[in-house]
Design an enzyme around this catalytic site. Structure first.
Site, mmCIF file in Angstrom:
data_model
loop_
_atom_site.group_PDB
_atom_site.id
_atom_site.type_symbol
_atom_site.label_atom_id
_atom_site.label_comp_id
_atom_site.label_asym_id
_atom_site.label_seq_id
_atom_site.Cartn_x
_atom_site.Cartn_y
_atom_site.Cartn_z
ATOM 1 C CG ASP A 10 -43.139 22.257 -6.756
ATOM 2 O OD1 ASP A 10 -43.471 22.911 -7.669
ATOM 3 O OD2 ASP A 10 -42.770 21.022 -7.039
ATOM 4 C CE1 TYR A 13 -40.240 30.032 -9.461
ATOM 5 C CE2 TYR A 13 -39.274 31.268 -7.583
ATOM 6 C CZ TYR A 13 -40.135 31.147 -8.400
ATOM 7 O OH TYR A 13 -40.899 32.193 -8.674
ATOM 8 C CG PHE A 22 -45.492 32.604 -7.389
ATOM 9 C CD1 PHE A 22 -45.554 31.966 -8.774
ATOM 10 C CD2 PHE A 22 -46.850 32.279 -6.642
ATOM 11 C CE1 PHE A 22 -46.655 31.371 -9.157
ATOM 12 C CE2 PHE A 22 -47.801 31.748 -7.134
ATOM 13 C CZ PHE A 22 -47.654 31.130 -8.287
ATOM 14 C CG HIS A 66 -50.386 29.081 -13.140
ATOM 15 N ND1 HIS A 66 -49.116 29.246 -13.539
ATOM 16 C CD2 HIS A 66 -50.616 28.656 -12.010
ATOM 17 C CE1 HIS A 66 -48.381 29.065 -12.544
ATOM 18 N NE2 HIS A 66 -49.106 28.623 -11.759
#
Length: 229
Positions: free
Chosen positions: A74, A76, A87, A193
């Site tokens: 989701d 920031y 990102f 990740h």
């Protein structure tokens, strides 16, 4: 009275995007999610990113132009940081730790001055979060609002195309969507990740960007220029 997210949805549809043909936008699901987010705004929540940027990933990377897909979770939750791309960071503060790790893999010999990934989106990289909205200071606040269905449909839509694309799946949540991809036609590059909280530390050194370009080149598609200013 139409809320800001519903207005953004209507504007996205009016733009005529191929993505707007997904069932999510045709059967009332989009309106339901927009209404839920608008309700939070009406209650005083600060929703991020700005409404006009919520569908930006789809606007910048049309379905026929997709060469690669990167899934995030989701936006920031710090105001000013998110710009509608997974990102991507446009805030005034230091880059998020995960993005630093990503950029170190993408450009090991360079230090970009920006964390804005708009150029990647314009070069055919669908930078899609599985939730398109969040609330200030509350990471994950909208993960169960219904956005995830849209992410699933977008992945499936790219997979259904005859043109080859490569999916970069980072972390357990993204890797779980591998079942939606026709691996006979499309590439799947899996890594851990990039978050420093990932104790396995299995993203650094995994070379996902080089692997994606190798896969594309082997199928006659131009590699992606991952460089940023």
């Amino acid at each position: 009275m139409t809320g800001p997210v519903r207005a953004a949805l209507d504007a996205f549809r009016a733009a005529g995007s191929d993505w707007a043909r997904l069932p999510f936008f045709a059967d009332g699901a989009a309106e339901a999610v927009a209404a839920r987010v608008d309700a939070r705004i009406a209650e005083g929540a600060r929703v991020l990113p700005d409404p006009q940027r919520i569908f930006r990933a789809f606007a910048l990377t049309p379905l026929p132009a997709v060469k690669a897909v990167i899934l995030g979770q989701d936006p920031y939750p710090t105001p000013g940081d998110a710009n509608g791309l997974a990102f991507s960071h446009v805030g005034a503060g230091r880059l998020p730790a995960s993005l630093k790790v990503i950029l170190a893999e993408a450009m090991p010999d360079e230090r970009p001055r920006t964390g804005d990934l708009t150029l990647w989106a314009e070069r055919g990289v669908l930078l899609l979060n599985t939730a398109l909205t969040v609330e200030a200071g509350k990471a994950g606040a909208h993960l169960r609002f219904g956005w995830s269905r849209l992410a699933d449909e977008a992945v499936a839509a790219v997979s259904a195309r005859p043109e080859p694309a490569v999916f970069l799946l980072w972390g357990a949540q993204a890797r779980a969507r591998a079942v939606l991809i026709d691996a006979a036609r499309h590439g799947i590059v899996e890594s851990g990740h990039p978050s420093p909280l990932n104790r396995a530390r299995d993203f650094p050194g995994s070379r996902p960007f080089a692997a994606a370009n190798d896969w594309l080149a082997a199928r006659g598609r131009d590699p992606i220029d991952w460089r940023l200013p």
